[in-house]
Design a protein around this motif. Structure first.
Motif, PDB file in Angstrom:
ATOM      1  N   ARG A   1       0.905  -1.052  -0.242  1.00  0.00           N
ATOM      2  CA  ARG A   1       0.251  -0.196   0.027  1.00  0.00           C
ATOM      3  C   ARG A   1       0.969   1.334  -0.099  1.00  0.00           C
ATOM      4  O   ARG A   1       1.737   1.128   0.896  1.00  0.00           O
ATOM      5  CB  ARG A   1      -0.799  -0.375   0.868  1.00  0.00           C
ATOM      6  N   THR A   2       0.600   1.680  -0.697  1.00  0.00           N
ATOM      7  CA  THR A   2       1.225   3.585  -0.914  1.00  0.00           C
ATOM      8  C   THR A   2       0.424   4.555   0.481  1.00  0.00           C
ATOM      9  O   THR A   2      -0.468   4.015   0.243  1.00  0.00           O
ATOM     10  CB  THR A   2       1.624   4.082  -1.966  1.00  0.00           C
ATOM     11  N   PRO A   3       1.369   5.768   0.530  1.00  0.00           N
ATOM     12  CA  PRO A   3       0.711   6.765   1.034  1.00  0.00           C
ATOM     13  C   PRO A   3      -1.007   7.354   0.603  1.00  0.00           C
ATOM     14  O   PRO A   3      -0.725   7.790  -0.829  1.00  0.00           O
ATOM     15  CB  PRO A   3       1.535   7.497   1.313  1.00  0.00           C
ATOM     16  N   LYS A   4      -1.710   7.464   1.938  1.00  0.00           N
ATOM     17  CA  LYS A   4      -3.600   8.129   0.957  1.00  0.00           C
ATOM     18  C   LYS A   4      -2.595   9.093  -0.123  1.00  0.00           C
ATOM     19  O   LYS A   4      -3.851   9.416  -1.356  1.00  0.00           O
ATOM     20  CB  LYS A   4      -3.881   8.440   2.084  1.00  0.00           C
TER      21      LYS A   4
ATOM     22  N   TYR B   1      -3.067  12.287  -4.794  1.00  0.00           N
ATOM     23  CA  TYR B   1      -2.725  13.162  -5.569  1.00  0.00           C
ATOM     24  C   TYR B   1      -2.944  12.344  -7.105  1.00  0.00           C
ATOM     25  O   TYR B   1      -3.596  13.037  -8.754  1.00  0.00           O
ATOM     26  CB  TYR B   1      -1.123  12.774  -5.886  1.00  0.00           C
ATOM     27  N   LEU B   2      -2.849  10.739  -7.133  1.00  0.00           N
ATOM     28  CA  LEU B   2      -3.655  10.391  -8.968  1.00  0.00           C
ATOM     29  C   LEU B   2      -4.793  10.190  -8.813  1.00  0.00           C
ATOM     30  O   LEU B   2      -5.540   9.729  -9.792  1.00  0.00           O
ATOM     31  CB  LEU B   2      -3.098   9.073  -8.423  1.00  0.00           C
ATOM     32  N   ASP B   3      -5.690  10.839  -8.454  1.00  0.00           N
ATOM     33  CA  ASP B   3      -7.620  10.874  -8.116  1.00  0.00           C
ATOM     34  C   ASP B   3      -7.674  11.474  -9.700  1.00  0.00           C
ATOM     35  O   ASP B   3      -7.423  12.226 -10.264  1.00  0.00           O
ATOM     36  CB  ASP B   3      -8.110  11.455  -7.488  1.00  0.00           C
ATOM     37  N   GLY B   4      -7.960  10.387 -10.301  1.00  0.00           N
ATOM     38  CA  GLY B   4      -8.381  11.018 -11.876  1.00  0.00           C
ATOM     39  C   GLY B   4      -8.081  10.196 -13.305  1.00  0.00           C
ATOM     40  O   GLY B   4      -8.224  10.436 -14.263  1.00  0.00           O
ATOM     41  N   LYS B   5      -6.463  10.285 -12.851  1.00  0.00           N
ATOM     42  CA  LYS B   5      -5.887   9.694 -13.845  1.00  0.00           C
ATOM     43  C   LYS B   5      -4.959   8.435 -13.136  1.00  0.00           C
ATOM     44  O   LYS B   5      -3.986   8.625 -13.385  1.00  0.00           O
ATOM     45  CB  LYS B   5      -4.272  11.173 -13.854  1.00  0.00           C
TER      46      LYS B   5
ATOM     47  N   GLU C   1       1.686  -4.038 -11.912  1.00  0.00           N
ATOM     48  CA  GLU C   1       0.548  -3.405 -11.782  1.00  0.00           C
ATOM     49  C   GLU C   1      -0.243  -2.463 -10.375  1.00  0.00           C
ATOM     50  O   GLU C   1       0.525  -3.059  -9.444  1.00  0.00           O
ATOM     51  CB  GLU C   1      -0.628  -5.073 -11.923  1.00  0.00           C
ATOM     52  N   VAL C   2      -1.102  -1.971 -10.655  1.00  0.00           N
ATOM     53  CA  VAL C   2      -1.174  -0.538  -9.614  1.00  0.00           C
ATOM     54  C   VAL C   2      -2.692  -1.114  -9.857  1.00  0.00           C
ATOM     55  O   VAL C   2      -4.084  -1.291 -10.443  1.00  0.00           O
ATOM     56  CB  VAL C   2      -1.178   0.810 -10.250  1.00  0.00           C
ATOM     57  N   LEU C   3      -3.581  -1.476  -8.389  1.00  0.00           N
ATOM     58  CA  LEU C   3      -4.964  -1.331  -8.038  1.00  0.00           C
ATOM     59  C   LEU C   3      -5.293   0.126  -6.719  1.00  0.00           C
ATOM     60  O   LEU C   3      -4.774   0.639  -6.012  1.00  0.00           O
ATOM     61  CB  LEU C   3      -4.729  -2.756  -6.956  1.00  0.00           C
ATOM     62  N   PHE C   4      -6.713   0.035  -7.229  1.00  0.00           N
ATOM     63  CA  PHE C   4      -7.458   1.047  -6.540  1.00  0.00           C
ATOM     64  C   PHE C   4      -8.343   1.291  -6.028  1.00  0.00           C
ATOM     65  O   PHE C   4      -9.024   0.155  -6.998  1.00  0.00           O
ATOM     66  CB  PHE C   4      -6.784   3.206  -7.437  1.00  0.00           C
ATOM     67  N   ASP C   5      -8.564   0.559  -4.629  1.00  0.00           N
ATOM     68  CA  ASP C   5      -9.597   0.308  -4.159  1.00  0.00           C
ATOM     69  C   ASP C   5     -10.899   1.092  -4.279  1.00  0.00           C
ATOM     70  O   ASP C   5     -11.509   0.177  -3.498  1.00  0.00           O
ATOM     71  CB  ASP C   5      -9.265  -0.575  -2.222  1.00  0.00           C
TER      72      ASP C   5
END
Length: 164
Positions: free
Chosen positions: A56-59, A64-68, A88-92
């Motif tokens: 898990r990366t910092p919130k 910051y990447l919200d929307g992209k 691969e990157v996952l957003f929950d």
């Protein structure tokens, strides 16, 4: 003889620290809350086995990447040649971002283990340069004898070699 005393009028040297000449305004930067959020670097502390769990990366990174939100990122170990590791990157959906498939291979090749600190620097185009620090807070330096930069066709993990 009468003595005369002189008083300072505040003119000349030693006048008003921190003021701009003639403007009377403060030279302090604006408060952080008014500056745009730009995140180029972050680090994680490995609290669990990096080969079992996604990381898990910092919130703030996810914010910051919200929307992209990228589907994948490319990791490049600092001092370890030009090789890029696809992760691969996952957003929950709850504002958290994870490094998932591909992270295990990178972790094995670079000796990432429980207690390590892993520093990431965003280089643009979804590329992150990574530095690994061990549990004693000392940076691990690596070099690679691998000329291949395409890890898509490489099923074997070829570790970077620690110069001694």
């Amino acid at each position: 003889m009468a003595s005369t005393s002189r008083t300072r009028t505040g003119r000349g040297r030693g006048r008003g620290r921190g003021r701009g000449r003639g403007s009377g305004s403060s030279s302090l930067p604006p408060p952080p809350s008014t500056l745009p959020l730009i995140i180029e670097e972050f680090f994680i502390v490995v609290y669990e086995d990096p080969l079992v769990k996604k990381v898990r990366t910092p919130k703030k990174i996810a914010d910051y990447l919200d929307g992209k939100e990228p589907a994948k990122v490319y990791l490049r170990a600092a001092d370890c040649g030009p090789r890029l590791w696809t992760v691969e990157v996952l957003f929950d959906g709850q504002g958290r971002m994870y490094l998932d498939k591909g992270w295990e291979k990178f972790a094995i090749a670079h000796g990432v283990d429980f207690g390590c600190y892993v520093h990431f620097k965003y280089e643009g185009d979804d590329v992150l340069t990574v530095k690994v620090f061990d549990g004693t807070m000392c940076r691990r330096y690596y070099y690679s004898d691998d000329e291949d930069t395409d890890d898509e066709s490489d099923d074997d993990v070829k570790p970077c070699i620690h110069p001694l």
